[in-house]
Design a protein around this motif. Structure first.
Motif, short mmCIF file in Angstrom:
data_model
loop_
_atom_site.label_atom_id
_atom_site.label_comp_id
_atom_site.label_asym_id
_atom_site.label_seq_id
_atom_site.Cartn_x
_atom_site.Cartn_y
_atom_site.Cartn_z
N MET A 1 -9.75 11.77 -5.33
CA MET A 1 -10.62 10.67 -5.75
C MET A 1 -10.37 9.46 -4.84
SD MET A 1 -10.92 8.93 -9.52
CE MET A 1 -12.12 7.66 -9.84
N THR A 2 -11.46 8.81 -4.42
CA THR A 2 -11.35 7.66 -3.53
C THR A 2 -10.82 6.44 -4.27
OG1 THR A 2 -13.23 8.48 -2.26
CG2 THR A 2 -12.61 6.19 -1.94
N THR A 3 -9.82 5.78 -3.72
CA THR A 3 -9.28 4.57 -4.34
C THR A 3 -10.17 3.38 -3.99
OG1 THR A 3 -7.90 3.96 -2.46
CG2 THR A 3 -6.96 5.52 -4.05
N PRO A 4 -10.09 2.28 -4.78
CA PRO A 4 -10.86 1.08 -4.43
C PRO A 4 -10.55 0.56 -3.02
CG PRO A 4 -10.04 0.94 -6.68
CD PRO A 4 -9.42 2.16 -6.08
N ALA A 5 -9.30 0.63 -2.62
CA ALA A 5 -8.92 0.15 -1.28
C ALA A 5 -9.57 1.02 -0.20
CB ALA A 5 -7.41 0.14 -1.13
N GLU A 6 -9.58 2.33 -0.40
CA GLU A 6 -10.19 3.24 0.56
C GLU A 6 -11.70 3.01 0.64
OE1 GLU A 6 -7.18 7.09 0.27
OE2 GLU A 6 -8.85 6.88 -1.15
N ARG A 7 -12.29 2.76 -0.51
CA ARG A 7 -13.73 2.53 -0.54
C ARG A 7 -14.09 1.22 0.18
NH1 ARG A 7 -17.70 2.11 -5.74
NH2 ARG A 7 -19.65 2.49 -4.60
N ALA A 8 -13.26 0.19 -0.04
CA ALA A 8 -13.49 -1.09 0.63
C ALA A 8 -13.36 -0.92 2.14
CB ALA A 8 -12.50 -2.14 0.13
N LEU A 9 -12.39 -0.13 2.58
CA LEU A 9 -12.19 0.11 4.01
C LEU A 9 -13.40 0.85 4.59
CD1 LEU A 9 -10.31 -0.07 6.45
CD2 LEU A 9 -9.31 2.11 5.75
N ARG A 10 -13.92 1.82 3.85
CA ARG A 10 -15.08 2.55 4.33
C ARG A 10 -16.31 1.65 4.41
NH1 ARG A 10 -15.34 6.29 0.75
NH2 ARG A 10 -17.35 5.92 -0.25
N ARG A 30 -24.00 -17.69 10.35
CA ARG A 30 -22.97 -16.66 10.25
C ARG A 30 -22.16 -16.81 8.98
NH1 ARG A 30 -18.92 -16.29 14.81
NH2 ARG A 30 -17.60 -15.47 13.16
N ALA A 31 -21.96 -18.06 8.53
CA ALA A 31 -21.21 -18.27 7.30
C ALA A 31 -21.96 -17.68 6.11
CB ALA A 31 -20.96 -19.77 7.09
N GLU A 32 -23.27 -17.94 6.04
CA GLU A 32 -24.06 -17.38 4.94
C GLU A 32 -24.17 -15.86 5.06
OE1 GLU A 32 -27.25 -20.20 3.08
OE2 GLU A 32 -27.61 -20.09 5.24
N ALA A 33 -24.22 -15.36 6.29
CA ALA A 33 -24.27 -13.91 6.48
C ALA A 33 -22.99 -13.26 5.95
CB ALA A 33 -24.46 -13.58 7.96
N GLU A 34 -21.85 -13.87 6.23
CA GLU A 34 -20.58 -13.35 5.69
C GLU A 34 -20.59 -13.37 4.17
OE1 GLU A 34 -18.41 -11.80 7.27
OE2 GLU A 34 -17.98 -12.68 9.24
N ASP A 35 -21.13 -14.46 3.59
CA ASP A 35 -21.22 -14.54 2.13
C ASP A 35 -22.08 -13.42 1.57
OD1 ASP A 35 -19.66 -16.81 2.16
OD2 ASP A 35 -21.33 -18.20 1.91
N ILE A 36 -23.21 -13.14 2.25
CA ILE A 36 -24.11 -12.10 1.79
C ILE A 36 -23.43 -10.73 1.83
CG2 ILE A 36 -26.20 -10.80 2.42
CD1 ILE A 36 -26.95 -13.32 1.02
N VAL A 37 -22.72 -10.45 2.92
CA VAL A 37 -22.04 -9.16 3.05
C VAL A 37 -20.96 -9.02 1.98
CG1 VAL A 37 -20.58 -7.77 4.58
CG2 VAL A 37 -22.57 -8.95 5.49
N GLN A 38 -20.27 -10.12 1.66
CA GLN A 38 -19.27 -10.08 0.59
C GLN A 38 -19.92 -9.88 -0.76
OE1 GLN A 38 -16.11 -9.85 0.76
NE2 GLN A 38 -15.64 -10.07 -1.42
N GLU A 39 -21.05 -10.57 -0.99
CA GLU A 39 -21.77 -10.41 -2.25
C GLU A 39 -22.28 -8.97 -2.40
OE1 GLU A 39 -23.67 -11.19 -5.89
OE2 GLU A 39 -22.14 -12.33 -4.80
N ALA A 40 -22.75 -8.39 -1.31
CA ALA A 40 -23.21 -7.01 -1.36
C ALA A 40 -22.06 -6.07 -1.74
CB ALA A 40 -23.80 -6.60 -0.01
N TRP A 41 -20.86 -6.35 -1.20
CA TRP A 41 -19.71 -5.51 -1.55
C TRP A 41 -19.39 -5.63 -3.04
CZ3 TRP A 41 -16.77 -1.63 -1.56
CH2 TRP A 41 -15.52 -1.66 -2.18
N LEU A 42 -19.42 -6.85 -3.57
CA LEU A 42 -19.10 -7.05 -4.98
C LEU A 42 -20.09 -6.31 -5.88
CD1 LEU A 42 -18.19 -10.86 -4.97
CD2 LEU A 42 -16.63 -8.91 -5.09
N ALA A 45 -19.32 -2.32 -5.24
CA ALA A 45 -18.03 -1.77 -5.69
C ALA A 45 -18.10 -1.03 -7.03
CB ALA A 45 -17.00 -2.90 -5.75
N PRO A 46 -18.81 -1.56 -8.06
CA PRO A 46 -18.84 -0.85 -9.34
C PRO A 46 -19.87 0.28 -9.41
CG PRO A 46 -19.97 -2.95 -9.55
CD PRO A 46 -19.42 -2.91 -8.18
N VAL A 47 -20.67 0.48 -8.36
CA VAL A 47 -21.71 1.51 -8.38
C VAL A 47 -21.08 2.89 -8.19
CG1 VAL A 47 -23.74 2.40 -7.18
CG2 VAL A 47 -23.50 -0.06 -7.55
N ASP A 48 -21.54 3.85 -8.98
CA ASP A 48 -21.12 5.24 -8.83
C ASP A 48 -21.86 5.82 -7.63
OD1 ASP A 48 -20.55 7.91 -8.95
OD2 ASP A 48 -21.13 8.18 -11.04
#
Length: 309
Positions: A1-10, A30-42, A45-48
């Protein structure tokens, strides 16, 4: 099973680069782009993942929608923006802002300031359709899914956007030798206060745009004409406050340019990017000067990361 850390790395390894490139082109920040990429990860992360057929498509659709939402508020901010608006600078070592080597579309690698300004003149949906098709090489069926529009409507959006971009933006590829020659001639003319020599380096229809964001002094309207720009730049260079300027060569948004520091304090004062003329080969057609300290912060962050590496 993939761990949260492994999934974040992928996520970072497989998706973040392309998502960041899309968001920067959509938002010009670029600052807003980084925010968007972080928001997308959040949100991801909980999606199956077993319920998602194609993670890359899911994530780029999510980032596109997040950018479209943010562009609405950005439009209101731009209406109140003081003076000329320019995108946040990208230093050449920021290679992570290109979509990736697998994307071979005409504009895939282009983050030049002229291109970014041409994108700014498009509506949010035009910008999204154009970028997804002409930069990220997606077909209109997929774009329709991402924008919740019929493929034919997306085709029309992209076509209209492409016509606007090509009308606003005349790209001219130049050899590295010519870039360096223009760079050296410009630098020498400014530092020696030689107005005549500087005017010869600039195209007659050259323009200079400076973004101070209302935070620091900057010319509030585009300045046009090589002779007028030469006089203005040399005038600035002669000011007592300019005596402690330290010029550091740097490629900015794919263009030859400078970082200018106050040598006494170490403060980054501005960036200057030099674009070759599309109408007068061998001359500079545009100067893009970023002085807004909020936008310069991303340059300082990039320099700090480079020093740490």
């Amino acid at each position: 099973m993939t761990t949260p850390a492994e999934r974040a790395l992928r996520y970072d390894r497989e998706h973040a680069r392309k998502l960041r490139a899309l968001a920067y082109r959509m938002l010009g920040s670029r600052a807003e782009a980084e925010d968007i990429v972080q928001e997308a990860w959040l949100r991801w992360a909980p999606v199956d993942e077993s319920t998602v057929q194609h993670a890359g498509a899911f994530l780029s659709r999510l980032v596109t929608n997040l950018c479209l939402d943010r562009l609405g508020s950005a439009a209101a901010r731009r209406e109140q923006y003081v003076g000329v608006w320019l995108p946040e600078p990208l230093l050449d070592e920021d290679a992570g802002w290109a979509p990736g080597p697998e994307v071979q579309a005409e504009f895939a690698e282009d983050v030049s300031i002229a291109f970014m300004l041409a994108l700014e003149r498009l509506s949010p949906l035009e910008r999204a359709a154009f970028l997804l098709h002409d930069v990220f090489d997606l077909d209109f069926d997929e774009i329709g899914l991402r924008l919740s529009r019929e493929p034919t409507a997306c085709r029309q959006l992209a076509s209209r956007a492409r016509n606007h971009v090509k009308a606003d933006y005349a790209r001219r590829e130049v050899e590295e030798e010519e870039r360096e020659r223009l760079f050296a001639a410009f630098s020498e003319a400014v530092r020696s206060f030689d107005v005549e020599a500087l005017a010869k380096v600039l195209a007659e229809d050259a323009q200079m745009l400076a973004d101070g964001g209302g935070k620091v002094s900057a010319i509030s309207q585009p300045l046009r004409g090589g002779a007028a720009i030469a006089k203005t730049l040399v005038g600035f260079a002669k000011l007592p406050a300019s005596r402690d300027w330290r010029w550091e060569a740097m490629r900015i948004n794919g263009l030859p340019g400078f970082l200018i520091f106050d040598d006494a304090t170490g403060q980054l004062l501005q960036t200057i990017a030099l674009a070759p003329s599309a109408t007068e080969p061998g001359r500079i057609g545009a100067l893009y000067i970023q002085r807004n300290p909020d936008k310069l912060q991303s340059v300082l962050d990039a320099l700090a990361r480079r020093a740490a590496d």
